[in-house]
Design a protein around this motif. Sequence first.
Motif, PDB file in Angstrom:
ATOM      1  N   HIS A 192      26.727  17.519  45.755  1.00  0.00           N
ATOM      2  CA  HIS A 192      26.448  18.699  46.561  1.00  0.00           C
ATOM      3  C   HIS A 192      26.699  18.419  48.045  1.00  0.00           C
ATOM      4  CE1 HIS A 192      24.584  20.476  43.018  1.00  0.00           C
ATOM      5  NE2 HIS A 192      23.906  19.357  42.860  1.00  0.00           N
ATOM      6  N   ALA A 193      26.628  19.478  48.842  1.00  0.00           N
ATOM      7  CA  ALA A 193      26.895  19.340  50.278  1.00  0.00           C
ATOM      8  C   ALA A 193      25.960  18.327  50.929  1.00  0.00           C
ATOM      9  CB  ALA A 193      26.770  20.705  50.964  1.00  0.00           C
ATOM     10  N   ASP A 194      24.685  18.371  50.573  1.00  0.00           N
ATOM     11  CA  ASP A 194      23.733  17.426  51.168  1.00  0.00           C
ATOM     12  C   ASP A 194      24.078  15.982  50.813  1.00  0.00           C
ATOM     13  OD1 ASP A 194      22.366  19.463  52.359  1.00  0.00           O
ATOM     14  OD2 ASP A 194      20.755  19.542  50.874  1.00  0.00           O
ATOM     15  N   ASP A 195      24.703  15.791  49.642  1.00  0.00           N
ATOM     16  CA  ASP A 195      25.074  14.442  49.230  1.00  0.00           C
ATOM     17  C   ASP A 195      26.146  13.850  50.149  1.00  0.00           C
ATOM     18  OD1 ASP A 195      23.343  14.687  47.055  1.00  0.00           O
ATOM     19  OD2 ASP A 195      24.917  15.489  45.762  1.00  0.00           O
ATOM     20  N   LEU A 196      26.959  14.712  50.744  1.00  0.00           N
ATOM     21  CA  LEU A 196      27.983  14.216  51.659  1.00  0.00           C
ATOM     22  C   LEU A 196      27.344  13.576  52.890  1.00  0.00           C
ATOM     23  CD1 LEU A 196      30.558  17.145  51.432  1.00  0.00           C
ATOM     24  CD2 LEU A 196      30.722  14.879  50.376  1.00  0.00           C
ATOM     25  N   LYS A 197      26.189  14.104  53.308  1.00  0.00           N
ATOM     26  CA  LYS A 197      25.470  13.497  54.437  1.00  0.00           C
ATOM     27  C   LYS A 197      24.921  12.126  54.040  1.00  0.00           C
ATOM     28  CE  LYS A 197      24.049  18.080  56.055  1.00  0.00           C
ATOM     29  NZ  LYS A 197      22.903  18.993  56.300  1.00  0.00           N
ATOM     30  N   LEU A 198      24.418  12.017  52.809  1.00  0.00           N
ATOM     31  CA  LEU A 198      23.932  10.730  52.327  1.00  0.00           C
ATOM     32  C   LEU A 198      25.087   9.736  52.214  1.00  0.00           C
ATOM     33  CD1 LEU A 198      21.526  11.961  49.494  1.00  0.00           C
ATOM     34  CD2 LEU A 198      20.904  11.218  51.804  1.00  0.00           C
ATOM     35  N   LEU A 199      26.223  10.234  51.742  1.00  0.00           N
ATOM     36  CA  LEU A 199      27.410   9.386  51.630  1.00  0.00           C
ATOM     37  C   LEU A 199      27.800   8.842  53.000  1.00  0.00           C
ATOM     38  CD1 LEU A 199      29.883   8.290  50.042  1.00  0.00           C
ATOM     39  CD2 LEU A 199      31.008  10.473  50.524  1.00  0.00           C
ATOM     40  N   GLN A 200      27.793   9.708  54.008  1.00  0.00           N
ATOM     41  CA  GLN A 200      28.176   9.262  55.340  1.00  0.00           C
ATOM     42  C   GLN A 200      27.214   8.207  55.869  1.00  0.00           C
ATOM     43  OE1 GLN A 200      31.114  10.359  57.019  1.00  0.00           O
ATOM     44  NE2 GLN A 200      30.549   8.436  58.039  1.00  0.00           N
ATOM     45  N   ALA A 201      25.927   8.351  55.563  1.00  0.00           N
ATOM     46  CA  ALA A 201      24.958   7.338  55.983  1.00  0.00           C
ATOM     47  C   ALA A 201      25.314   5.980  55.390  1.00  0.00           C
ATOM     48  CB  ALA A 201      23.544   7.749  55.568  1.00  0.00           C
ATOM     49  N   GLY A 202      25.666   5.961  54.100  1.00  0.00           N
ATOM     50  CA  GLY A 202      26.056   4.714  53.466  1.00  0.00           C
ATOM     51  C   GLY A 202      27.307   4.128  54.077  1.00  0.00           C
ATOM     52  N   LEU A 203      28.274   4.984  54.398  1.00  0.00           N
ATOM     53  CA  LEU A 203      29.503   4.507  55.024  1.00  0.00           C
ATOM     54  C   LEU A 203      29.235   3.940  56.410  1.00  0.00           C
ATOM     55  CD1 LEU A 203      31.946   7.379  53.989  1.00  0.00           C
ATOM     56  CD2 LEU A 203      31.814   5.078  53.011  1.00  0.00           C
ATOM     57  N   ASP A 204      28.185   4.438  57.037  1.00  0.00           N
ATOM     58  CA  ASP A 204      27.793   3.915  58.351  1.00  0.00           C
ATOM     59  C   ASP A 204      26.949   2.646  58.238  1.00  0.00           C
ATOM     60  OD1 ASP A 204      29.125   5.988  59.549  1.00  0.00           O
ATOM     61  OD2 ASP A 204      27.345   7.241  59.813  1.00  0.00           O
ATOM     62  N   GLY A 205      26.762   2.173  57.000  1.00  0.00           N
ATOM     63  CA  GLY A 205      26.005   0.946  56.788  1.00  0.00           C
ATOM     64  C   GLY A 205      24.511   1.148  56.746  1.00  0.00           C
ATOM     65  N   LEU A 206      24.065   2.392  56.650  1.00  0.00           N
ATOM     66  CA  LEU A 206      22.641   2.703  56.638  1.00  0.00           C
ATOM     67  C   LEU A 206      22.161   2.983  55.220  1.00  0.00           C
ATOM     68  CD1 LEU A 206      22.666   5.200  59.637  1.00  0.00           C
ATOM     69  CD2 LEU A 206      22.124   2.759  59.719  1.00  0.00           C
ATOM     70  N   ALA A 207      20.905   2.699  54.958  1.00  0.00           N
ATOM     71  CA  ALA A 207      20.310   3.086  53.687  1.00  0.00           C
ATOM     72  C   ALA A 207      20.013   4.581  53.764  1.00  0.00           C
ATOM     73  CB  ALA A 207      19.025   2.308  53.432  1.00  0.00           C
ATOM     74  N   PRO A 208      20.604   5.400  52.903  1.00  0.00           N
ATOM     75  CA  PRO A 208      20.293   6.832  52.922  1.00  0.00           C
ATOM     76  C   PRO A 208      18.798   7.047  52.700  1.00  0.00           C
ATOM     77  CG  PRO A 208      22.230   6.389  51.574  1.00  0.00           C
ATOM     78  CD  PRO A 208      21.617   5.060  51.900  1.00  0.00           C
ATOM     79  N   PRO A 209      18.232   8.100  53.262  1.00  0.00           N
ATOM     80  CA  PRO A 209      16.792   8.358  53.116  1.00  0.00           C
ATOM     81  C   PRO A 209      16.351   8.348  51.652  1.00  0.00           C
ATOM     82  CG  PRO A 209      17.752   9.870  54.697  1.00  0.00           C
ATOM     83  CD  PRO A 209      18.892   9.126  54.077  1.00  0.00           C
ATOM     84  N   HIS A 210      15.219   7.682  51.404  1.00  0.00           N
ATOM     85  CA  HIS A 210      14.596   7.610  50.076  1.00  0.00           C
ATOM     86  C   HIS A 210      15.396   6.753  49.087  1.00  0.00           C
ATOM     87  CE1 HIS A 210      12.166  10.778  51.738  1.00  0.00           C
ATOM     88  NE2 HIS A 210      13.196  11.604  51.803  1.00  0.00           N
TER      89      HIS A 210
END
Length: 228
Positions: A192-210
């Motif tokens: 979903h659209a919100d998953d793309l934000k989580l994906l970007q967090a991972g690509l930035d080397g961050l642990a996505p929320p939760h």
Amino acid sequence: MSGVPALGLLCRPPRVARTRLEPIIGEERALDLARVFLQDSVALCREVAWRASGRFKVFHTPAAGAAEVAELVPGADLVPLTQEDQCLRRELAAAHLFAEGAGEVVLLDYDTPTLPPALIELLFDALRSGADAACIPSLDGGVCAIGLARPLPVLFRGMPWNTPELLGAIRAKARAEGLDFRELQFWHDVDHADDLKLLQAGLDGLAPPHCSPLPPFAATATRRLLGG
């Protein structure tokens, strides 16, 4: 392949797969994402298999899509599956790997390109330490990966795959069967659209929320596409 850990990646050729992202980002962009997700998921499985001295195979449906898959992931060990049923495909993939002598089997789809390699390794550790089965739960109520210490078709048959009820259904079935079923830290798939934000967090080397704080996989192909 006797006694070694084995990974199975289940996929469809990108031109066959339909995703819930198409209405959001368009058909061509969704197709581009599907291609890089497949490439990165194969790279992820190869890395984990190498680190674990294990083996790795790609199970694809339909069988006629072999050429497209092979072009995207050259050198991958491809196994065609003719069945469309999501549960049966997973049951057969696991049975195939166990029949070749795998000690433990982990199955995943190709929509979690940043899934931390160390989290998959912890899945194998859980199986070696006595769990009958274990999973990496997904934030949307599904599972990102499921591991088995032995063939357990009961955990696939009749399960509501690709729905928010999946994790609860597997958990309930494992409890009813008296299985030692362990759940690791959460990760996310990309539906979903919100998953793309989580994906970007991972690509930035961050642990996505939760999600697990373990380092996300680099997902080089996905990073290159989105960075462009």
